[in-house]
Design a protein around this motif. Structure first.
Motif, mmCIF file in Angstrom:
data_model
loop_
_atom_site.group_PDB
_atom_site.id
_atom_site.type_symbol
_atom_site.label_atom_id
_atom_site.label_comp_id
_atom_site.label_asym_id
_atom_site.label_seq_id
_atom_site.Cartn_x
_atom_site.Cartn_y
_atom_site.Cartn_z
ATOM 1 N N ILE A 1 3.403 5.803 -3.053
ATOM 2 C CA ILE A 1 4.579 6.507 -3.582
ATOM 3 C C ILE A 1 4.551 6.493 -5.112
ATOM 4 C CG2 ILE A 1 7.107 6.463 -3.726
ATOM 5 C CD1 ILE A 1 5.962 7.433 -1.011
ATOM 6 N N HIS A 2 4.226 5.340 -5.675
ATOM 7 C CA HIS A 2 4.131 5.208 -7.133
ATOM 8 C C HIS A 2 3.100 6.199 -7.682
ATOM 9 C CE1 HIS A 2 2.708 3.433 -10.936
ATOM 10 N NE2 HIS A 2 3.956 2.987 -11.071
ATOM 11 N N SER A 3 1.935 6.289 -7.043
ATOM 12 C CA SER A 3 0.869 7.190 -7.506
ATOM 13 C C SER A 3 1.290 8.645 -7.366
ATOM 14 C CB SER A 3 -0.414 6.995 -6.687
ATOM 15 O OG SER A 3 -0.829 5.676 -6.762
ATOM 16 N N GLN B 1 0.834 -1.212 0.000
ATOM 17 C CA GLN B 1 0.000 0.000 0.000
ATOM 18 C C GLN B 1 0.867 1.259 0.000
ATOM 19 O OE1 GLN B 1 -3.478 0.009 2.779
ATOM 20 N NE2 GLN B 1 -2.702 -2.008 3.368
ATOM 21 N N VAL B 2 1.917 1.255 0.805
ATOM 22 C CA VAL B 2 2.793 2.436 0.869
ATOM 23 C C VAL B 2 3.524 2.597 -0.471
ATOM 24 C CG1 VAL B 2 4.668 3.570 2.117
ATOM 25 C CG2 VAL B 2 3.069 2.090 3.359
ATOM 26 N N ASP C 1 8.081 -5.953 -6.404
ATOM 27 C CA ASP C 1 7.833 -6.530 -5.080
ATOM 28 C C ASP C 1 8.840 -7.660 -4.847
ATOM 29 O OD1 ASP C 1 6.877 -7.530 -2.719
ATOM 30 O OD2 ASP C 1 4.812 -7.823 -3.421
ATOM 31 N N ILE C 2 9.734 -7.433 -3.909
ATOM 32 C CA ILE C 2 10.770 -8.437 -3.621
ATOM 33 C C ILE C 2 10.148 -9.795 -3.297
ATOM 34 C CG2 ILE C 2 12.525 -9.089 -1.908
ATOM 35 C CD1 ILE C 2 13.259 -6.118 -1.727
ATOM 36 N N ALA C 3 8.989 -9.764 -2.640
ATOM 37 C CA ALA C 3 8.343 -11.017 -2.225
ATOM 38 C C ALA C 3 8.070 -11.934 -3.416
ATOM 39 C CB ALA C 3 7.033 -10.710 -1.491
ATOM 40 N N ALA C 4 7.849 -11.340 -4.582
ATOM 41 C CA ALA C 4 7.508 -12.130 -5.770
ATOM 42 C C ALA C 4 8.693 -12.954 -6.273
ATOM 43 C CB ALA C 4 7.011 -11.204 -6.877
ATOM 44 N N PHE C 5 9.890 -12.661 -5.775
ATOM 45 C CA PHE C 5 11.091 -13.335 -6.288
ATOM 46 C C PHE C 5 11.535 -14.515 -5.419
ATOM 47 C CE2 PHE C 5 10.768 -9.425 -8.483
ATOM 48 C CZ PHE C 5 11.265 -9.695 -9.753
ATOM 49 N N ASN C 6 10.889 -14.666 -4.280
ATOM 50 C CA ASN C 6 11.162 -15.820 -3.406
ATOM 51 C C ASN C 6 12.658 -16.097 -3.237
ATOM 52 O OD1 ASN C 6 8.518 -16.630 -2.654
ATOM 53 N ND2 ASN C 6 8.212 -17.363 -4.757
ATOM 54 N N LEU C 7 13.404 -15.077 -2.952
ATOM 55 C CA LEU C 7 14.850 -15.265 -2.797
ATOM 56 C C LEU C 7 15.145 -15.960 -1.466
ATOM 57 C CD1 LEU C 7 15.988 -11.720 -3.982
ATOM 58 C CD2 LEU C 7 16.450 -13.875 -5.172
ATOM 59 N N PRO C 8 15.915 -17.037 -1.493
ATOM 60 C CA PRO C 8 16.339 -17.621 -0.208
ATOM 61 C C PRO C 8 17.381 -16.719 0.446
ATOM 62 C CG PRO C 8 17.321 -18.825 -2.049
ATOM 63 C CD PRO C 8 16.445 -17.754 -2.650
ATOM 64 N N LEU C 9 17.758 -17.033 1.675
ATOM 65 C CA LEU C 9 18.865 -16.283 2.269
ATOM 66 C C LEU C 9 20.079 -16.435 1.365
ATOM 67 C CD1 LEU C 9 18.809 -16.823 6.141
ATOM 68 C CD2 LEU C 9 18.528 -14.678 4.874
ATOM 69 N N ASP D 1 -6.102 -2.130 6.012
ATOM 70 C CA ASP D 1 -6.329 -1.181 4.911
ATOM 71 C C ASP D 1 -6.082 0.242 5.423
ATOM 72 O OD1 ASP D 1 -7.141 0.335 2.805
ATOM 73 O OD2 ASP D 1 -9.170 -0.486 2.691
ATOM 74 N N LEU D 2 -5.100 0.923 4.874
ATOM 75 C CA LEU D 2 -4.722 2.263 5.328
ATOM 76 C C LEU D 2 -5.477 3.362 4.582
ATOM 77 C CD1 LEU D 2 -0.845 1.769 5.602
ATOM 78 C CD2 LEU D 2 -2.602 1.401 7.361
ATOM 79 N N ALA D 3 -6.253 2.994 3.585
ATOM 80 C CA ALA D 3 -7.049 3.964 2.797
ATOM 81 C C ALA D 3 -6.175 5.069 2.212
ATOM 82 C CB ALA D 3 -8.179 4.555 3.648
ATOM 83 N N LEU D 4 -4.928 4.760 1.924
ATOM 84 C CA LEU D 4 -4.016 5.773 1.372
ATOM 85 C C LEU D 4 -4.505 6.196 -0.006
ATOM 86 C CD1 LEU D 4 -0.560 4.151 2.241
ATOM 87 C CD2 LEU D 4 -1.691 6.033 3.435
#
Ligand SMILES: Cc1cc2nc3c(=O)[nH]c(=O)nc-3n(C[C@H](O)[C@H](O)[C@H](O)COP(=O)(O)O)c2cc1C
Length: 216
Positions: free
Chosen positions: A30-32, A25-26, A62-70, A186-189
């Motif tokens: 920023i993108h918007s 959301q944040v 989104d870093i999460a989409a890359f599923n990088l291990p340690l 939901d922050l309603a940003l």
């Protein structure tokens, strides 16, 4: 008319990856904010400039989409000059993604006065894909996440990136908002009637304009 050659690709990177999070959301906020600024007439080059707007594409990563291990690479990334030098496919995928951008807006929460391990891990996987490129830092937290922003600035400087001088630090406006953040609520940003971080949008635009100048 925009040509592929003159297009600057900029990534807005979401630094948190936990299962419930407000990072997306944040990051979208920023993108918007930057997109709206880019759409405003003759402003994207910085206040008072008469330069033509550079052609810019702004994408969320989104870093999460890359599923990088340690971090599990074999060779120190600084020594890897070609992606074929990486031992793992997940690194090559991440490398190709980051190499495709000319500049970065990092959006990071503050975790225990630092940045999330997920963000540091994703950064550490690479070196030459980051180096010499402009970076802008946005942090958020109970008091704006200034410690995280400072830590990330040091990391970016270590990567020899061109870092925007002042980070944008977004402070949670009240306790209810903070509690909502903790559970990924939901922050309603940016929604109609929401004035959250309205003032800080000016800091985002100022940081952005400085980064565009660093793009050269
Ligand atoms: C491990 C952890 C450490 C945290 N440390 C801080 C902190 O040092 N300062 C702060 O203001 N908030 C801290 N928080 C609260 C976060 O700013 C808040 O939960 C925020 O929503 C985190 O971003 P995220 O939802 O994108 O993960 C911490 C949260 C977590 C999960």
């Amino acid at each position: 008319m925009t040509t592929t050659e003159s297009l600057f690709r900029v990534a807005v990177i979401c630094g948190s990856t936990r299962s419930v999070r407000v990072g997306p959301q944040v990051t979208t906020f920023i993108h918007s904010t930057i997109s709206n600024h880019l759409a405003s007439p003759a402003k994207a080059g910085g206040e008072g400039t008469t330069h033509a707007k550079p052609a810019i594409s702004l994408e969320i990563v989104d870093i999460a989409a890359f599923n990088l291990p340690l971090f599990d690479e074999v060779i120190i990334p600084q020594a890897v000059k070609d992606p074929s030098g990486y031992a793992h496919e997940h690194t090559r995928v991440w490398s190709a993604k980051i190499a495709s951008y000319q500049a970065f807006v990092f959006v990071t929460p503050q975790y225990n006065w630092g940045i999330p391990a997920s963000l540091k891990n994703a950064i550490d996987y690479l070196y030459n894909e980051w180096t010499a490129k402009p970076a802008m830092i946005v942090s958020y937290g109970g008091h704006g996440g200034g410690h995280a922003a400072g830590a990330l600035k040091t990391v970016c400087q270590g990567l020899r990136m061109k870092v925007v001088e002042n980070p944008v630090c977004l402070t949670f406006p009240d306790r209810q908002f903070r509690d909502s953040c903790l559970i990924g609520g939901d922050l309603a940003l940016g929604e109609a009637g929401s004035a959250i971080w309205d003032k800080e949008k000016e800091d985002v635009v100022a940081g952005w304009d400085e980064m565009v100048r660093l793009l050269g």
